[in-house]
Design a protein around this motif. Sequence first.
Motif, PDB file in Angstrom:
ATOM      1  N   LYS A  42     -20.635  45.788  19.760  1.00  0.00           N
ATOM      2  CA  LYS A  42     -21.730  45.749  18.784  1.00  0.00           C
ATOM      3  C   LYS A  42     -22.186  44.320  18.494  1.00  0.00           C
ATOM      4  N   GLU A  43     -21.256  43.357  18.548  1.00  0.00           N
ATOM      5  CA  GLU A  43     -21.572  41.987  18.155  1.00  0.00           C
ATOM      6  C   GLU A  43     -21.753  41.047  19.335  1.00  0.00           C
ATOM      7  N   GLY A  44     -21.031  41.291  20.439  1.00  0.00           N
ATOM      8  CA  GLY A  44     -21.001  40.359  21.547  1.00  0.00           C
ATOM      9  C   GLY A  44     -19.628  39.708  21.651  1.00  0.00           C
ATOM     10  N   ALA A  45     -19.459  38.843  22.652  1.00  0.00           N
ATOM     11  CA  ALA A  45     -18.184  38.169  22.900  1.00  0.00           C
ATOM     12  C   ALA A  45     -18.266  36.721  22.443  1.00  0.00           C
ATOM     13  N   ASP A  46     -17.277  36.273  21.680  1.00  0.00           N
ATOM     14  CA  ASP A  46     -17.282  34.895  21.212  1.00  0.00           C
ATOM     15  C   ASP A  46     -16.457  33.969  22.083  1.00  0.00           C
ATOM     16  N   SER A  47     -15.475  34.506  22.845  1.00  0.00           N
ATOM     17  CA  SER A  47     -14.654  33.639  23.696  1.00  0.00           C
ATOM     18  C   SER A  47     -13.998  34.446  24.812  1.00  0.00           C
ATOM     19  N   THR A 173     -14.755   6.340  28.291  1.00  0.00           N
ATOM     20  CA  THR A 173     -16.082   6.425  27.690  1.00  0.00           C
ATOM     21  C   THR A 173     -15.922   6.760  26.224  1.00  0.00           C
ATOM     22  N   THR A 174     -16.908   6.376  25.419  1.00  0.00           N
ATOM     23  CA  THR A 174     -16.947   6.768  24.020  1.00  0.00           C
ATOM     24  C   THR A 174     -17.778   8.030  23.910  1.00  0.00           C
ATOM     25  N   VAL A 175     -17.252   9.030  23.267  1.00  0.00           N
ATOM     26  CA  VAL A 175     -17.961  10.289  23.097  1.00  0.00           C
ATOM     27  C   VAL A 175     -18.410  10.402  21.655  1.00  0.00           C
ATOM     28  N   ILE A 176     -19.701  10.536  21.453  1.00  0.00           N
ATOM     29  CA  ILE A 176     -20.262  10.679  20.118  1.00  0.00           C
ATOM     30  C   ILE A 176     -20.659  12.136  19.934  1.00  0.00           C
ATOM     31  N   GLN A 177     -20.035  12.823  19.009  1.00  0.00           N
ATOM     32  CA  GLN A 177     -20.338  14.223  18.787  1.00  0.00           C
ATOM     33  C   GLN A 177     -21.583  14.346  17.916  1.00  0.00           C
ATOM     34  N   GLN A 178     -22.633  14.978  18.456  1.00  0.00           N
ATOM     35  CA  GLN A 178     -23.854  15.213  17.697  1.00  0.00           C
ATOM     36  C   GLN A 178     -24.244  16.674  17.855  1.00  0.00           C
ATOM     37  N   ARG A 179     -23.397  17.549  17.401  1.00  0.00           N
ATOM     38  CA  ARG A 179     -23.613  18.967  17.597  1.00  0.00           C
ATOM     39  C   ARG A 179     -24.673  19.510  16.660  1.00  0.00           C
ATOM     40  N   ILE A 180     -25.466  20.400  17.191  1.00  0.00           N
ATOM     41  CA  ILE A 180     -26.293  21.253  16.341  1.00  0.00           C
ATOM     42  C   ILE A 180     -25.548  22.569  16.239  1.00  0.00           C
ATOM     43  N   ASN A 181     -25.031  22.857  15.092  1.00  0.00           N
ATOM     44  CA  ASN A 181     -24.266  24.087  14.905  1.00  0.00           C
ATOM     45  C   ASN A 181     -25.215  25.237  14.605  1.00  0.00           C
ATOM     46  N   ARG A 182     -25.640  25.917  15.652  1.00  0.00           N
ATOM     47  CA  ARG A 182     -26.586  27.008  15.483  1.00  0.00           C
ATOM     48  C   ARG A 182     -25.911  28.207  14.836  1.00  0.00           C
ATOM     49  N   ASP A 183     -26.642  28.841  13.952  1.00  0.00           N
ATOM     50  CA  ASP A 183     -26.157  30.048  13.310  1.00  0.00           C
ATOM     51  C   ASP A 183     -26.679  31.235  14.113  1.00  0.00           C
ATOM     52  N   TYR A 184     -25.870  31.718  15.055  1.00  0.00           N
ATOM     53  CA  TYR A 184     -26.327  32.775  15.946  1.00  0.00           C
ATOM     54  C   TYR A 184     -26.480  34.115  15.228  1.00  0.00           C
ATOM     55  N   SER A 185     -25.909  34.222  14.032  1.00  0.00           N
ATOM     56  CA  SER A 185     -26.124  35.453  13.272  1.00  0.00           C
ATOM     57  C   SER A 185     -27.593  35.583  12.871  1.00  0.00           C
ATOM     58  N   LEU A 186     -28.287  34.454  12.761  1.00  0.00           N
ATOM     59  CA  LEU A 186     -29.706  34.500  12.407  1.00  0.00           C
ATOM     60  C   LEU A 186     -30.545  35.077  13.534  1.00  0.00           C
ATOM     61  N   THR A 187     -30.178  34.780  14.783  1.00  0.00           N
ATOM     62  CA  THR A 187     -30.936  35.346  15.911  1.00  0.00           C
ATOM     63  C   THR A 187     -30.802  36.857  15.935  1.00  0.00           C
ATOM     64  N   ILE A 188     -29.618  37.341  15.592  1.00  0.00           N
ATOM     65  CA  ILE A 188     -29.420  38.781  15.508  1.00  0.00           C
ATOM     66  C   ILE A 188     -30.198  39.357  14.334  1.00  0.00           C
ATOM     67  N   ARG A 189     -30.176  38.639  13.214  1.00  0.00           N
ATOM     68  CA  ARG A 189     -30.842  39.123  11.998  1.00  0.00           C
ATOM     69  C   ARG A 189     -32.342  39.302  12.204  1.00  0.00           C
ATOM     70  N   VAL A 190     -33.008  38.316  12.816  1.00  0.00           N
ATOM     71  CA  VAL A 190     -34.455  38.425  12.976  1.00  0.00           C
ATOM     72  C   VAL A 190     -34.808  39.567  13.925  1.00  0.00           C
ATOM     73  N   LYS A 191     -33.953  39.828  14.904  1.00  0.00           N
ATOM     74  CA  LYS A 191     -34.193  40.951  15.819  1.00  0.00           C
ATOM     75  C   LYS A 191     -33.996  42.287  15.101  1.00  0.00           C
ATOM     76  N   GLU A 192     -32.991  42.336  14.237  1.00  0.00           N
ATOM     77  CA  GLU A 192     -32.739  43.572  13.489  1.00  0.00           C
ATOM     78  C   GLU A 192     -33.872  43.873  12.516  1.00  0.00           C
ATOM     79  N   ILE A 193     -34.437  42.836  11.901  1.00  0.00           N
ATOM     80  CA  ILE A 193     -35.537  43.045  10.952  1.00  0.00           C
ATOM     81  C   ILE A 193     -36.683  43.782  11.627  1.00  0.00           C
ATOM     82  N   TYR A 194     -36.958  43.422  12.892  1.00  0.00           N
ATOM     83  CA  TYR A 194     -38.086  44.026  13.604  1.00  0.00           C
ATOM     84  C   TYR A 194     -37.639  45.099  14.594  1.00  0.00           C
ATOM     85  N   ASN A 195     -36.364  45.480  14.499  1.00  0.00           N
ATOM     86  CA  ASN A 195     -35.824  46.532  15.366  1.00  0.00           C
ATOM     87  C   ASN A 195     -36.135  46.222  16.835  1.00  0.00           C
TER      88      ASN A 195
END
Length: 287
Positions: A42-47, A173-195
């Motif tokens: 129902k939700e998908g696979a996270d790992s 090498t120096t690694v600089i973490q600049q993550r965009i932490n996307r909220d993937y629950s929102l992608t599901i939410r907008v799809k559910e709103i419009y079925n």
Amino acid sequence: MAERIFGHIPNVYEGDNFENRLTLSHSKVHRPTQAGISGSQKEGADSIVLSGGYEDDQDLGDVIIYTGHGGRDPDSKKQVANQILSDKNLALAINCQNGLPVRVIRGASHKSQFSPEFGYRYDGLYKVVKYWKKKGKSGFNVWLFRLEKIDTDKSLGFEVKEDAPEYAKTTRTTVIQQRINRDYSLTIRVKEIYNFHCQVCNTKLFTNAGFYAEAAHIKPLGEPHHGPDTLDNLLCLCPNHHVMFDFGGFMIDDDFTLVGLDGKLTVKPEHQINKDFLRYHREHFTI
């Protein structure tokens, strides 16, 4: 049940090692202590964990051909029955349909040049780009999933690597973490709103993993736009209109009238679209 997290786990970084499945579970990188796929149909696979379990797996580093779950003899490791597209396999198919990332962990028992020498290693985020059924090496049907590494250097600014001048004569090498932490629950939410109906054309696409639609950001994420990952910056679109929107094929007026296409954007009361983002799109993506 704990909330499923799609994407990076806070304070866990690509290349981190874990002694065993228990410590891996406690870190939340991969919660099951035995199953290779963490997810639900129902939700998908996270790992997923690559641990040498399936004979049809192929590990090419940035590309993985991952064999689905089921039908394997636990002793011989051979397929003895057909796999079906349900449960954990359907979870991975949902990732493909909904653009959800999956964390990949390699174990030392996984026979690959990319595996760690001991324990388990978190190897970052991959996307499921396609899946298909075929007869495996043992003659039974298996479901295969093509996973491709999400290039965190180039996509959405997740991670930037720069050579440090003071280490110019070494391999460091120096690694600089600049993550965009996307909220993937929102992608599901907008799809559910419009079925899963496209807000532009009302198309609803059906696949063997269920209905399909795409979540489109109005003001893009990352450099140089810095759009927010919020529901008011998302649209539910079919693939055609997603591409057209991203590349300026049409725009949306403040009253939701479509410009470049006939009609008006469908907007549900529970979906409040920020009109500032619509104006930004008109200013930056149309001629």
